[in-house]
Write a protein that holds these residues in place. Structure first.
Motif, PDB file in Angstrom:
ATOM      1  N   HIS A  44       0.840  -1.200   0.000  1.00 12.77           N
ATOM      2  CA  HIS A  44       0.000   0.000   0.000  1.00 12.77           C
ATOM      3  C   HIS A  44       0.884   1.262   0.000  1.00 12.77           C
ATOM      4  O   HIS A  44       0.652   2.189  -0.783  1.00 12.77           O
ATOM      5  CB  HIS A  44      -0.919  -0.006   1.222  1.00 12.77           C
ATOM      6  CG  HIS A  44      -1.698   1.256   1.410  1.00 12.77           C
ATOM      7  ND1 HIS A  44      -2.829   1.553   0.663  1.00 12.77           N
ATOM      8  CD2 HIS A  44      -1.510   2.322   2.245  1.00 12.77           C
ATOM      9  CE1 HIS A  44      -3.297   2.730   1.038  1.00 12.77           C
ATOM     10  NE2 HIS A  44      -2.514   3.212   1.992  1.00 12.77           N
ATOM     11  N   ILE A  45       1.890   1.276   0.852  1.00 11.12           N
ATOM     12  CA  ILE A  45       2.751   2.464   0.960  1.00 11.12           C
ATOM     13  C   ILE A  45       3.482   2.713  -0.365  1.00 11.12           C
ATOM     14  O   ILE A  45       3.560   3.847  -0.847  1.00 11.12           O
ATOM     15  CB  ILE A  45       3.735   2.307   2.138  1.00 11.12           C
ATOM     16  CG1 ILE A  45       2.939   2.270   3.458  1.00 11.12           C
ATOM     17  CG2 ILE A  45       4.770   3.434   2.153  1.00 11.12           C
ATOM     18  CD1 ILE A  45       3.742   1.865   4.685  1.00 11.12           C
ATOM     19  N   LEU A  46       3.972   1.634  -0.980  1.00  5.64           N
ATOM     20  CA  LEU A  46       4.678   1.794  -2.261  1.00  5.64           C
ATOM     21  C   LEU A  46       3.716   2.253  -3.355  1.00  5.64           C
ATOM     22  O   LEU A  46       4.040   3.152  -4.143  1.00  5.64           O
ATOM     23  CB  LEU A  46       5.343   0.476  -2.665  1.00  5.64           C
ATOM     24  CG  LEU A  46       6.525   0.030  -1.787  1.00  5.64           C
ATOM     25  CD1 LEU A  46       7.043  -1.324  -2.245  1.00  5.64           C
ATOM     26  CD2 LEU A  46       7.645   1.080  -1.808  1.00  5.64           C
ATOM     27  N   GLU A  47       2.533   1.629  -3.392  1.00  5.25           N
ATOM     28  CA  GLU A  47       1.550   2.001  -4.434  1.00  5.25           C
ATOM     29  C   GLU A  47       1.095   3.445  -4.299  1.00  5.25           C
ATOM     30  O   GLU A  47       0.775   4.108  -5.289  1.00  5.25           O
ATOM     31  CB  GLU A  47       0.323   1.068  -4.363  1.00  5.25           C
ATOM     32  CG  GLU A  47       0.588  -0.271  -5.036  1.00  5.25           C
ATOM     33  CD  GLU A  47      -0.366  -1.369  -4.576  1.00  5.25           C
ATOM     34  OE1 GLU A  47      -1.389  -1.042  -3.927  1.00  5.25           O
ATOM     35  OE2 GLU A  47      -0.080  -2.549  -4.864  1.00  5.25           O
ATOM     36  N   ALA A  51       8.230   5.897   0.033  1.00  6.67           N
ATOM     37  CA  ALA A  51       9.455   5.076   0.072  1.00  6.67           C
ATOM     38  C   ALA A  51       9.431   4.335   1.406  1.00  6.67           C
ATOM     39  O   ALA A  51       8.916   4.852   2.399  1.00  6.67           O
ATOM     40  CB  ALA A  51      10.689   5.957  -0.022  1.00  6.67           C
ATOM     41  N   LEU A  52      10.013   3.124   1.399  1.00  8.57           N
ATOM     42  CA  LEU A  52       9.913   2.260   2.584  1.00  8.57           C
ATOM     43  C   LEU A  52      11.254   2.046   3.259  1.00  8.57           C
ATOM     44  O   LEU A  52      12.235   1.688   2.606  1.00  8.57           O
ATOM     45  CB  LEU A  52       9.448   0.872   2.153  1.00  8.57           C
ATOM     46  CG  LEU A  52       7.972   0.567   2.011  1.00  8.57           C
ATOM     47  CD1 LEU A  52       7.810  -0.868   1.518  1.00  8.57           C
ATOM     48  CD2 LEU A  52       7.252   0.757   3.336  1.00  8.57           C
ATOM     49  N   ILE A  53      11.264   2.219   4.575  1.00  9.20           N
ATOM     50  CA  ILE A  53      12.392   1.764   5.377  1.00  9.20           C
ATOM     51  C   ILE A  53      11.805   0.686   6.289  1.00  9.20           C
ATOM     52  O   ILE A  53      10.943   0.980   7.123  1.00  9.20           O
ATOM     53  CB  ILE A  53      12.996   2.919   6.208  1.00  9.20           C
ATOM     54  CG1 ILE A  53      13.502   4.010   5.250  1.00  9.20           C
ATOM     55  CG2 ILE A  53      14.121   2.416   7.108  1.00  9.20           C
ATOM     56  CD1 ILE A  53      13.356   5.400   5.757  1.00  9.20           C
ATOM     57  N   ILE A  54      12.236  -0.547   6.061  1.00  5.30           N
ATOM     58  CA  ILE A  54      11.649  -1.664   6.809  1.00  5.30           C
ATOM     59  C   ILE A  54      12.584  -2.067   7.929  1.00  5.30           C
ATOM     60  O   ILE A  54      13.801  -2.194   7.715  1.00  5.30           O
ATOM     61  CB  ILE A  54      11.424  -2.887   5.884  1.00  5.30           C
ATOM     62  CG1 ILE A  54      10.584  -2.493   4.666  1.00  5.30           C
ATOM     63  CG2 ILE A  54      10.767  -4.035   6.636  1.00  5.30           C
ATOM     64  CD1 ILE A  54      10.424  -3.625   3.636  1.00  5.30           C
ATOM     65  N   MET A  55      12.043  -2.250   9.125  1.00  2.00           N
ATOM     66  CA  MET A  55      12.889  -2.696  10.246  1.00  2.00           C
ATOM     67  C   MET A  55      12.231  -3.865  10.966  1.00  2.00           C
ATOM     68  O   MET A  55      11.014  -3.961  11.055  1.00  2.00           O
ATOM     69  CB  MET A  55      13.181  -1.554  11.211  1.00  2.00           C
ATOM     70  CG  MET A  55      11.962  -0.873  11.775  1.00  2.00           C
ATOM     71  SD  MET A  55      12.459   0.430  12.929  1.00  2.00           S
ATOM     72  CE  MET A  55      10.864   1.159  13.272  1.00  2.00           C
ATOM     73  N   SER A  56      13.087  -4.767  11.467  1.00  2.84           N
ATOM     74  CA  SER A  56      12.599  -5.964  12.153  1.00  2.84           C
ATOM     75  C   SER A  56      13.701  -6.513  13.060  1.00  2.84           C
ATOM     76  O   SER A  56      14.856  -6.093  12.972  1.00  2.84           O
ATOM     77  CB  SER A  56      12.229  -7.043  11.124  1.00  2.84           C
ATOM     78  OG  SER A  56      11.821  -8.235  11.758  1.00  2.84           O
ATOM     79  N   HIS A  57      13.314  -7.453  13.900  1.00  2.00           N
ATOM     80  CA  HIS A  57      14.329  -8.221  14.621  1.00  2.00           C
ATOM     81  C   HIS A  57      14.334  -9.619  14.009  1.00  2.00           C
ATOM     82  O   HIS A  57      13.440  -9.970  13.239  1.00  2.00           O
ATOM     83  CB  HIS A  57      14.000  -8.304  16.119  1.00  2.00           C
ATOM     84  CG  HIS A  57      12.909  -9.266  16.451  1.00  2.00           C
ATOM     85  ND1 HIS A  57      11.575  -8.963  16.265  1.00  2.00           N
ATOM     86  CD2 HIS A  57      12.949 -10.534  16.928  1.00  2.00           C
ATOM     87  CE1 HIS A  57      10.842  -9.999  16.643  1.00  2.00           C
ATOM     88  NE2 HIS A  57      11.639 -10.975  17.038  1.00  2.00           N
ATOM     89  N   GLY A 105       8.917   4.781  -4.095  1.00  2.00           N
ATOM     90  CA  GLY A 105       8.871   3.415  -4.625  1.00  2.00           C
ATOM     91  C   GLY A 105      10.074   2.574  -4.267  1.00  2.00           C
ATOM     92  O   GLY A 105      10.106   1.386  -4.580  1.00  2.00           O
ATOM     93  N   GLU A 106      11.075   3.178  -3.611  1.00  6.23           N
ATOM     94  CA  GLU A 106      12.277   2.402  -3.256  1.00  6.23           C
ATOM     95  C   GLU A 106      12.166   1.846  -1.834  1.00  6.23           C
ATOM     96  O   GLU A 106      11.441   2.389  -0.993  1.00  6.23           O
ATOM     97  CB  GLU A 106      13.535   3.264  -3.413  1.00  6.23           C
ATOM     98  CG  GLU A 106      13.805   3.568  -4.877  1.00  6.23           C
ATOM     99  CD  GLU A 106      15.105   4.309  -5.146  1.00  6.23           C
ATOM    100  OE1 GLU A 106      15.533   4.291  -6.307  1.00  6.23           O
ATOM    101  OE2 GLU A 106      15.680   4.921  -4.210  1.00  6.23           O
ATOM    102  N   TYR A 154      15.115   8.790  10.196  1.00  2.00           N
ATOM    103  CA  TYR A 154      15.204   8.338   8.795  1.00  2.00           C
ATOM    104  C   TYR A 154      13.932   8.656   8.001  1.00  2.00           C
ATOM    105  O   TYR A 154      13.930   8.566   6.781  1.00  2.00           O
ATOM    106  CB  TYR A 154      15.388   6.807   8.732  1.00  2.00           C
ATOM    107  CG  TYR A 154      16.628   6.256   9.416  1.00  2.00           C
ATOM    108  CD1 TYR A 154      17.744   7.047   9.650  1.00  2.00           C
ATOM    109  CD2 TYR A 154      16.671   4.915   9.808  1.00  2.00           C
ATOM    110  CE1 TYR A 154      18.859   6.512  10.274  1.00  2.00           C
ATOM    111  CE2 TYR A 154      17.791   4.379  10.419  1.00  2.00           C
ATOM    112  CZ  TYR A 154      18.884   5.192  10.656  1.00  2.00           C
ATOM    113  OH  TYR A 154      19.992   4.664  11.260  1.00  2.00           O
ATOM    114  N   ALA A 155      12.823   8.925   8.697  1.00  4.93           N
ATOM    115  CA  ALA A 155      11.531   8.912   7.990  1.00  4.93           C
ATOM    116  C   ALA A 155      10.614  10.067   8.374  1.00  4.93           C
ATOM    117  O   ALA A 155      10.838  10.762   9.371  1.00  4.93           O
ATOM    118  CB  ALA A 155      10.827   7.581   8.282  1.00  4.93           C
TER     119      ALA A 155
END
Ligand code: AMP
Length: 415
Positions: A44-47, A51-57, A105-106, A154-155
């Motif tokens: 959804h965010i890209l569409e 731009a996406l910064i994805i974070m996880s453990h 889109g990145e 970052y965002a």
């Protein structure tokens, strides 16, 4: 703010997801459910032009760099799932330049947040009994804020879609939200669905409401049982805890799992149910085995007259009928924990009867929520995952929510 209302065009979104996927010894993903779970939010965010910064453990590296827990191993899988290249930031706390360079889109995936002890915010290398512990904890909390602030920098907006860690007050799940105003932070779609599912069984209840609590012990479920006691019409208590109740009622339970220090508690639960007009359904008969093995000899007997040398491993036929009767007429159903040692096929009939009754009730319009690893494994084992309303992705988070606790990950966004 909600994810549907936010205008992502030209914005950078930092999204906390749960990409803690199981890997085999070659670093290949063995179950990508968690990645698929986050896709609606990420796509959804890209569409929308963000731009996406994805974070996880991933795993438990305990504040250190441990190669086997590197998220680098899943870059290709995330890229394939999103249908677009995914850049990787080798150090999640030093990704400012890469984040700043992102165009609409990145996608940038940050390395495992738990390589930094600041993510969990627990002091490392110091014992809780140490007199210096409190000081160390204070210092860690201060650096946790700095770490969260760095991630936030970052965002433009923050999205939390990691329900599995929503019961933790970590840098990326809660503290980071302090650095965004209410218009720039929101729950992702998966979180929205989970929060709605909990609301359906705690607030927005259609009656009758039947809760089924199973598993091994009453002690680990007591918080939930007590919270549900004020809400349910029928409460089925099954699985290993059956024998604590049977013994509390003066029964002989042989070698069955039994918490001898919880007999008073069991009697108190029975009294509470009576006082509150809750129909408490306990197993009256059970399958007993002469060993903890699928090939053991078995017989059916009363839950209060189990012979020496035998142990209760599953609900008996009479109990299965009673469970099904309390489930099939229900309009709201919550299930956590199996009715027997379902991992062994010969002791799975009780759990299967529950899953079938839930599927039938759901076909007839009931809302059914299944949560907690083992009951999810049950509905999958019996091929009924498509016939229930919602299967929660959160183990501990779901249980804490049902206990009535506020989840820090949700509170940080919704206040
Ligand atoms: P829990 O983690 O407390 O939800 O417990 C789940 C486990 O309880 C499963 O692995 C089941 O095999 C186990 N369990 C269910 N019924 C029994 C029983 N009668 N005796 C021993 N273990 C049981």
């Amino acid at each position: 703010m909600t994810i549907n209302d936010y205008k992502f065009a030209g914005k950078k979104a930092i999204v906390r997801v749960d990409f803690n996927v199981p890997l085999n010894e070659n670093g290949q993903i063995t179950d990508d459910t968690r990645i698929r779970g986050a896709l609606p939010t990420l796509k959804h965010i890209l569409e929308e032009g963000g731009a996406l910064i994805i974070m996880s453990h991933m795993g438990k590296p305990k504040g250190k760099v441990v190669a086997k827990y590197s998220l680098k191993q899943i870059v290709d899988a995330v890229s394939a799932a999103l249908g677009t290249p995914v850049q990787f930031a080798e150090d999640c706390a030093k990704a400012a330049e890469q984040a700043a360079a992102l165009k609409a889109g990145e996608v940038l995936l940050l390395e495992n947040l738990r390589y930094y002890p600041e993510e969990e915010g627990k002091p490392v290398g110091i014992d809780k009994e140490d007199p210096a512990y409190d000081e160390a904890k204070k210092a860690m909390k201060a650096s946790q804020k700095e770490f969260a602030k760095t991630l936030a920098s970052y965002a433009d907006c923050y999205v939390n879609d990691a329900f599995g860690t929503a019961h933790r007050k970590h840098a990326s799940t809660a503290v980071i939200a302090d650095y965004f105003d209410a218009d720039n932070k929101m729950l992702g779609y998966l979180m929205e669905k989970e929060v709605q599912a909990v609301d359906n069984v705690l607030s927005n209840i259609k009656r009758p409401f039947t809760a089924i609590m199973g598993g091994s012990k009453v002690s680990t479920k007591i918080g939930i049982i007590e919270n549900l006691m004020d809400k349910v019409d029928n409460l089925i208590l099954c699985g290993g805890m059956t024998y604590t109740f049977a013994k509390a009622n003066g029964g002989e339970v042989g070698n069955s799992i039994c918490e001898n220090d919880k007999l008073e508690l069991a009697l108190d639960i029975i009294a509470q149910a009576k006082a509150k007009g809750v129909n408490l359904v306990l197993a009256t008969d059970c399958v007993v085995a002469d060993a903890f093995s699928n090939d053991a000899n078995t017989q059916i007997c009363s839950t209060t007259a189990i012979p020496e040398g035998w142990e209760g491993v599953d609900a008996g036929p009479e109990s299965r009928k009673a469970f099904a009767a309390a489930i099939e007429g229900a309009k709201t159903i919550l299930w956590n924990g199996p009715a027997g040692v379902f991992e062994f096929d010969n002791f799975a009939a009780g759990s299967k009867a529950i899953a079938e009754a839930i599927a039938t009730a759901t076909d007839n319009g009931a809302y059914s929520l299944i949560g907690g690893g083992d009951s999810v494994a049950c509905v999958n084992k019996f091929g009924m995952a498509d016939r229930v309303s919602y299967i929660s992705t959160g183990g501990g988070a779901l249980l804490e929510a049902i206990e009535g606790k506020v989840l820090p990950g949700v509170a940080a966004i919704k206040g």
